[in-house]
Design a protein around this motif. Structure first.
Motif, PDB file in Angstrom:
ATOM      1  N   LEU A   7       0.839  -1.190   0.000  1.00  0.00           N
ATOM      2  CA  LEU A   7       0.000   0.000   0.000  1.00  0.00           C
ATOM      3  C   LEU A   7       0.880   1.248   0.000  1.00  0.00           C
ATOM      4  CD1 LEU A   7      -2.654  -1.055   2.677  1.00  0.00           C
ATOM      5  CD2 LEU A   7      -2.912  -1.042   0.181  1.00  0.00           C
ATOM      6  N   PRO A   8       0.420   2.354  -0.584  1.00  0.00           N
ATOM      7  CA  PRO A   8      -0.889   2.523  -1.208  1.00  0.00           C
ATOM      8  C   PRO A   8      -0.927   2.014  -2.650  1.00  0.00           C
ATOM      9  CG  PRO A   8       0.282   4.579  -1.304  1.00  0.00           C
ATOM     10  CD  PRO A   8       1.162   3.629  -0.545  1.00  0.00           C
ATOM     11  N   ARG A   9      -2.109   1.665  -3.077  1.00  0.00           N
ATOM     12  CA  ARG A   9      -2.361   1.308  -4.467  1.00  0.00           C
ATOM     13  C   ARG A   9      -3.259   2.361  -5.113  1.00  0.00           C
ATOM     14  NH1 ARG A   9      -3.577  -5.248  -4.559  1.00  0.00           N
ATOM     15  NH2 ARG A   9      -1.413  -5.947  -4.237  1.00  0.00           N
ATOM     16  N   LEU A  10      -4.498   2.407  -4.648  1.00  0.00           N
ATOM     17  CA  LEU A  10      -5.436   3.395  -5.187  1.00  0.00           C
ATOM     18  C   LEU A  10      -4.999   4.822  -4.882  1.00  0.00           C
ATOM     19  CD1 LEU A  10      -8.784   1.705  -4.079  1.00  0.00           C
ATOM     20  CD2 LEU A  10      -7.804   1.673  -6.362  1.00  0.00           C
ATOM     21  N   LEU A  11      -4.337   5.002  -3.761  1.00  0.00           N
ATOM     22  CA  LEU A  11      -3.946   6.342  -3.329  1.00  0.00           C
ATOM     23  C   LEU A  11      -2.483   6.661  -3.642  1.00  0.00           C
ATOM     24  CD1 LEU A  11      -5.776   6.603   0.118  1.00  0.00           C
ATOM     25  CD2 LEU A  11      -6.605   7.175  -2.174  1.00  0.00           C
ATOM     26  N   VAL A  36     -10.210  -1.919 -11.283  1.00  0.00           N
ATOM     27  CA  VAL A  36     -10.129  -2.510 -12.618  1.00  0.00           C
ATOM     28  C   VAL A  36      -8.916  -1.957 -13.368  1.00  0.00           C
ATOM     29  CG1 VAL A  36     -11.244  -2.600 -14.887  1.00  0.00           C
ATOM     30  CG2 VAL A  36     -12.584  -3.043 -12.826  1.00  0.00           C
ATOM     31  N   ALA A  37      -8.680  -0.650 -13.222  1.00  0.00           N
ATOM     32  CA  ALA A  37      -7.537  -0.030 -13.897  1.00  0.00           C
ATOM     33  C   ALA A  37      -6.217  -0.640 -13.439  1.00  0.00           C
ATOM     34  CB  ALA A  37      -7.541   1.478 -13.645  1.00  0.00           C
ATOM     35  N   LEU A  38      -6.101  -0.942 -12.163  1.00  0.00           N
ATOM     36  CA  LEU A  38      -4.873  -1.519 -11.632  1.00  0.00           C
ATOM     37  C   LEU A  38      -4.745  -2.995 -12.002  1.00  0.00           C
ATOM     38  CD1 LEU A  38      -4.724   0.152  -8.100  1.00  0.00           C
ATOM     39  CD2 LEU A  38      -3.414   0.742 -10.157  1.00  0.00           C
ATOM     40  N   ILE A  39      -5.845  -3.731 -11.960  1.00  0.00           N
ATOM     41  CA  ILE A  39      -5.811  -5.145 -12.351  1.00  0.00           C
ATOM     42  C   ILE A  39      -5.439  -5.277 -13.822  1.00  0.00           C
ATOM     43  CG2 ILE A  39      -7.246  -7.208 -12.676  1.00  0.00           C
ATOM     44  CD1 ILE A  39      -8.828  -6.272 -10.166  1.00  0.00           C
ATOM     45  N   ILE A  64       3.001   7.820 -12.501  1.00  0.00           N
ATOM     46  CA  ILE A  64       2.854   6.854 -11.409  1.00  0.00           C
ATOM     47  C   ILE A  64       2.445   5.477 -11.932  1.00  0.00           C
ATOM     48  CG2 ILE A  64       1.502   6.274  -9.351  1.00  0.00           C
ATOM     49  CD1 ILE A  64       1.201   9.369  -8.972  1.00  0.00           C
ATOM     50  N   HIS A  65       1.442   5.442 -12.807  1.00  0.00           N
ATOM     51  CA  HIS A  65       0.824   4.173 -13.201  1.00  0.00           C
ATOM     52  C   HIS A  65       1.177   3.718 -14.619  1.00  0.00           C
ATOM     53  CE1 HIS A  65      -1.663   4.049  -9.594  1.00  0.00           C
ATOM     54  NE2 HIS A  65      -2.016   5.302  -9.807  1.00  0.00           N
ATOM     55  N   GLY A  66       1.709   4.607 -15.453  1.00  0.00           N
ATOM     56  CA  GLY A  66       1.903   4.250 -16.846  1.00  0.00           C
ATOM     57  C   GLY A  66       0.602   4.352 -17.623  1.00  0.00           C
ATOM     58  N   GLU A  67       0.690   4.214 -18.934  1.00  0.00           N
ATOM     59  CA  GLU A  67      -0.506   4.308 -19.762  1.00  0.00           C
ATOM     60  C   GLU A  67      -1.394   3.079 -19.588  1.00  0.00           C
ATOM     61  OE1 GLU A  67       0.206   5.152 -23.802  1.00  0.00           O
ATOM     62  OE2 GLU A  67       1.305   7.020 -23.419  1.00  0.00           O
ATOM     63  N   MET A 125      -9.859   6.117 -11.882  1.00  0.00           N
ATOM     64  CA  MET A 125     -11.249   5.710 -12.031  1.00  0.00           C
ATOM     65  C   MET A 125     -11.663   5.723 -13.502  1.00  0.00           C
ATOM     66  SD  MET A 125     -14.494   7.861 -10.527  1.00  0.00           S
ATOM     67  CE  MET A 125     -14.071   9.318 -11.501  1.00  0.00           C
ATOM     68  N   LEU A 126     -11.274   6.776 -14.234  1.00  0.00           N
ATOM     69  CA  LEU A 126     -11.648   6.894 -15.645  1.00  0.00           C
ATOM     70  C   LEU A 126     -10.920   5.866 -16.502  1.00  0.00           C
ATOM     71  CD1 LEU A 126     -11.745  10.795 -15.974  1.00  0.00           C
ATOM     72  CD2 LEU A 126     -13.683   9.219 -15.805  1.00  0.00           C
ATOM     73  N   ASP A 127      -9.671   5.544 -16.170  1.00  0.00           N
ATOM     74  CA  ASP A 127      -8.961   4.464 -16.874  1.00  0.00           C
ATOM     75  C   ASP A 127      -9.756   3.166 -16.795  1.00  0.00           C
ATOM     76  OD1 ASP A 127      -6.793   5.987 -17.606  1.00  0.00           O
ATOM     77  OD2 ASP A 127      -5.412   5.131 -16.135  1.00  0.00           O
ATOM     78  N   GLY A 128     -10.142   2.797 -15.570  1.00  0.00           N
ATOM     79  CA  GLY A 128     -10.866   1.545 -15.388  1.00  0.00           C
ATOM     80  C   GLY A 128     -12.185   1.530 -16.120  1.00  0.00           C
ATOM     81  N   ALA A 129     -12.887   2.659 -16.111  1.00  0.00           N
ATOM     82  CA  ALA A 129     -14.177   2.730 -16.792  1.00  0.00           C
ATOM     83  C   ALA A 129     -14.013   2.623 -18.298  1.00  0.00           C
ATOM     84  CB  ALA A 129     -14.879   4.039 -16.425  1.00  0.00           C
ATOM     85  N   GLN A 130     -12.982   3.254 -18.845  1.00  0.00           N
ATOM     86  CA  GLN A 130     -12.774   3.181 -20.289  1.00  0.00           C
ATOM     87  C   GLN A 130     -12.317   1.787 -20.723  1.00  0.00           C
ATOM     88  OE1 GLN A 130     -10.214   6.665 -20.959  1.00  0.00           O
ATOM     89  NE2 GLN A 130     -11.977   7.711 -21.865  1.00  0.00           N
ATOM     90  N   LEU A 131     -11.492   1.150 -19.907  1.00  0.00           N
ATOM     91  CA  LEU A 131     -11.094  -0.223 -20.209  1.00  0.00           C
ATOM     92  C   LEU A 131     -12.296  -1.160 -20.145  1.00  0.00           C
ATOM     93  CD1 LEU A 131      -7.761  -0.288 -18.198  1.00  0.00           C
ATOM     94  CD2 LEU A 131      -7.955  -0.605 -20.683  1.00  0.00           C
ATOM     95  N   ALA A 132     -13.160  -0.959 -19.150  1.00  0.00           N
ATOM     96  CA  ALA A 132     -14.370  -1.777 -19.040  1.00  0.00           C
ATOM     97  C   ALA A 132     -15.296  -1.542 -20.230  1.00  0.00           C
ATOM     98  CB  ALA A 132     -15.094  -1.462 -17.736  1.00  0.00           C
ATOM     99  N   ALA A 133     -15.415  -0.284 -20.657  1.00  0.00           N
ATOM    100  CA  ALA A 133     -16.258   0.031 -21.811  1.00  0.00           C
ATOM    101  C   ALA A 133     -15.770  -0.693 -23.054  1.00  0.00           C
ATOM    102  CB  ALA A 133     -16.274   1.542 -22.037  1.00  0.00           C
ATOM    103  N   GLN A 134     -14.457  -0.733 -23.253  1.00  0.00           N
ATOM    104  CA  GLN A 134     -13.909  -1.446 -24.397  1.00  0.00           C
ATOM    105  C   GLN A 134     -14.166  -2.946 -24.275  1.00  0.00           C
ATOM    106  OE1 GLN A 134      -9.789  -0.590 -25.113  1.00  0.00           O
ATOM    107  NE2 GLN A 134      -9.618  -2.016 -26.824  1.00  0.00           N
ATOM    108  N   ALA A 135     -14.060  -3.478 -23.064  1.00  0.00           N
ATOM    109  CA  ALA A 135     -14.237  -4.917 -22.862  1.00  0.00           C
ATOM    110  C   ALA A 135     -15.665  -5.374 -23.134  1.00  0.00           C
ATOM    111  CB  ALA A 135     -13.826  -5.297 -21.446  1.00  0.00           C
ATOM    112  N   VAL A 136     -16.651  -4.544 -22.829  1.00  0.00           N
ATOM    113  CA  VAL A 136     -18.055  -4.942 -23.013  1.00  0.00           C
ATOM    114  C   VAL A 136     -18.642  -4.409 -24.314  1.00  0.00           C
ATOM    115  CG1 VAL A 136     -18.407  -5.077 -20.516  1.00  0.00           C
ATOM    116  CG2 VAL A 136     -19.023  -2.972 -21.730  1.00  0.00           C
TER     117      VAL A 136
END
Length: 449
Positions: free
Chosen positions: A21-25, A223-226, A42-45, A119-130
């Motif tokens: 930790l931290p991950r999300l923070l 989701v963005a981190l996973i 911090i996280h990369g693209e 948060m937006l990374d994870g949402a956009q990745l999820a949008a592409q996945a579904v």
């Protein structure tokens, strides 16, 4: 995204992954609100996703292997939601639920204000996945700082990390029930932000009657981190039954109340120590917010923050609310105050809210005042049985759970008030958070990375 961005075809290299930790923070302590450049440093693209004909997106498999449960309170497996929307094979919509109507929670507001790009990374990745072509971020109007931060982040991403789905912000009412899934769907369809009976479920027929994936803001951040670091990395923290880290909102008599990132299974003793210790003797702790359950303060030393451990005490982790009250507070007065507020937060469309919650609050008020006739505790239990599992949403069920848990945990206090009326502690300043404009000096909210 550049041509050198990692893909989801293989387990990614963990060179950027924080070991613990931290991950999300990550980065919050150094940067405060993390802008896009700091976020990428911090996280990369975000990784690219290779398309697979007639096979589900690799992200869904990875999220399932990680064992990610939703962070909005219900803990529903995130991969099952993703798979249900993807299986519809129609143009779908993704909704980020950052409404956070729970007054004792500040974690989603913190994510919106401090780390919106994760948060937006994870949402956009999820949008592409579904296969979604539209992405809507719902933020509560009662948090203008969150609204401004998300709007700025969306503008900052334009042309750089735009994603395939059209991204927009929707400001939703601050009502307690407005963040419920069907209430969000109703609001985004042009109606009031009130729950509707289901089915149909949003993943089959949601916004504009299209398959809709609705998940909590913190869920998408995970989701963005996973997606970047893989399922094995995610499971390095937490428990087999509840892996990973989570955000909690800690309030009450501690030196530094605020939002903390913990691993599932962390002890309450460690959390209180991280918050600087207690400032008064702890009478009890409420887990899961105002649909949750109480645990007596004498038992907290052995309590760990996971569903597996909390279930022994009749509680659950929920959305990560840990609200302490001190021995200076009157638990009856605190219960009545919250129950009365909950009664006023119903949508007003079902009997349990219109009649049941009002009757429960009125009976509790009589117990507090010492004016209740007959066996008031038995009357509350009877009203509770008539109120639960009968409405369009879980609001009455949650309120009943909160009330019955208080009645059990503070049985002697309720009995004493029913006989003698208010006590000296009833005049003490309220300790449980409820909406009242800006935080007062008694309610300082900190973000702790």
């Amino acid at each position: 995204m550049s041509a050198s961005s990692p893909t989801l075809a293989e387990e990614p290299v963990h060179s950027r992954a924080p070991a613990g930790l931290p991950r999300l923070l990550a980065g919050v302590a150094a940067h405060g609100s993390v802008g896009l450049d700091e976020h990428l440093a911090i996280h990369g693209e975000p990784p690219q996703q290779r398309r697979r004909r007639r096979r589900e997106a690799p992200l869904i498999e990875r999220v399932e292997a990680a064992g990610l449960g939703g962070r909005g309170g219900g803990g529903f497996p995130t991969a099952r939601k993703l798979r249900a929307v993807a299986a519809a094979r129609r143009r779908s919509i993704v909704v980020v639920n950052a409404a956070e109507g729970e007054p004792a929670s500040r974690k989603d507001r913190m994510l919106c204000q401090m780390t919106p790009h994760l948060m937006l990374d994870g949402a956009q990745l999820a949008a592409q996945a579904v296969g979604a072509d539209e992405l809507i971020v719902c933020v509560c109007e009662s948090s203008p700082a969150s609204v401004d931060s998300v709007a700025e982040a969306i503008e900052e991403r334009a042309g750089r990390l735009a994603g395939a789905a059209q991204l927009r912000l929707s400001v939703v009412p601050g009502d307690y029930v407005a963040g419920q899934e069907s209430a969000l769907v109703n609001h985004l369809n042009g109606g009031p932000a009130v729950p509707r009976f289901t089915p149909p479920m949003p993943f089959t027929q949601g916004v504009r009657r299209r398959p809709t994936l609705i998940s909590n803001a913190e869920t998408f951040a995970h989701v963005a981190l996973i997606a970047r670091h893989g399922a094995d990395w995610f499971r390095r923290l937490g428990m087999p039954s509840q892996p990973g880290s989570a955000l909690i909102t800690l309030s009450g008599p501690v030196a530094s109340p605020g939002v903390y990132e913990i691993e599932h299974g962390a002890s309450m003793a460690a959390v209180i120590n991280a918050a600087g210790g207690t400032t008064a003797r702890v009478r009890a702790a409420l887990f899961g917010g105002y649909s949750g359950a109480w645990i007596d303060g004498s038992l907290l030393t052995g309590v760990a923050l996971s569903d597996e451990h909390l279930a022994v005490h009749g509680a659950a982790f929920g959305a990560g609310v840990v609200a302490l009250i001190s021995a200076n507070a009157c638990p009856v007065a605190e219960t009545v105050r919250v129950a009365t507020w909950l009664a006023g937060e119903g949508a007003g469309q079902c009997g349990p809210c219109i009649n049941g919650l009002d009757s429960l609050a009125a009976t509790l008020q009589q117990m507090l005042a010492g004016t209740a006739e007959g066996n008031a505790a038995a009357r509350i239990e009877r009203l509770a049985s008539l109120t639960s599992r009968r409405g369009a949403c879980a609001h009455p069920d949650g309120a009943v759970n909160f009330i019955l848990s208080a009645l059990q945990t503070f049985a002697e206090d309720f009995a004493d008030h029913a006989r003698h009326g208010p006590c000296e502690a009833c005049e003490s300043p309220p300790e449980l958070p409820l909406p009242a404009g800006a935080p007062s000096p008694r309610d300082p909210w900190n973000v702790v990375a």
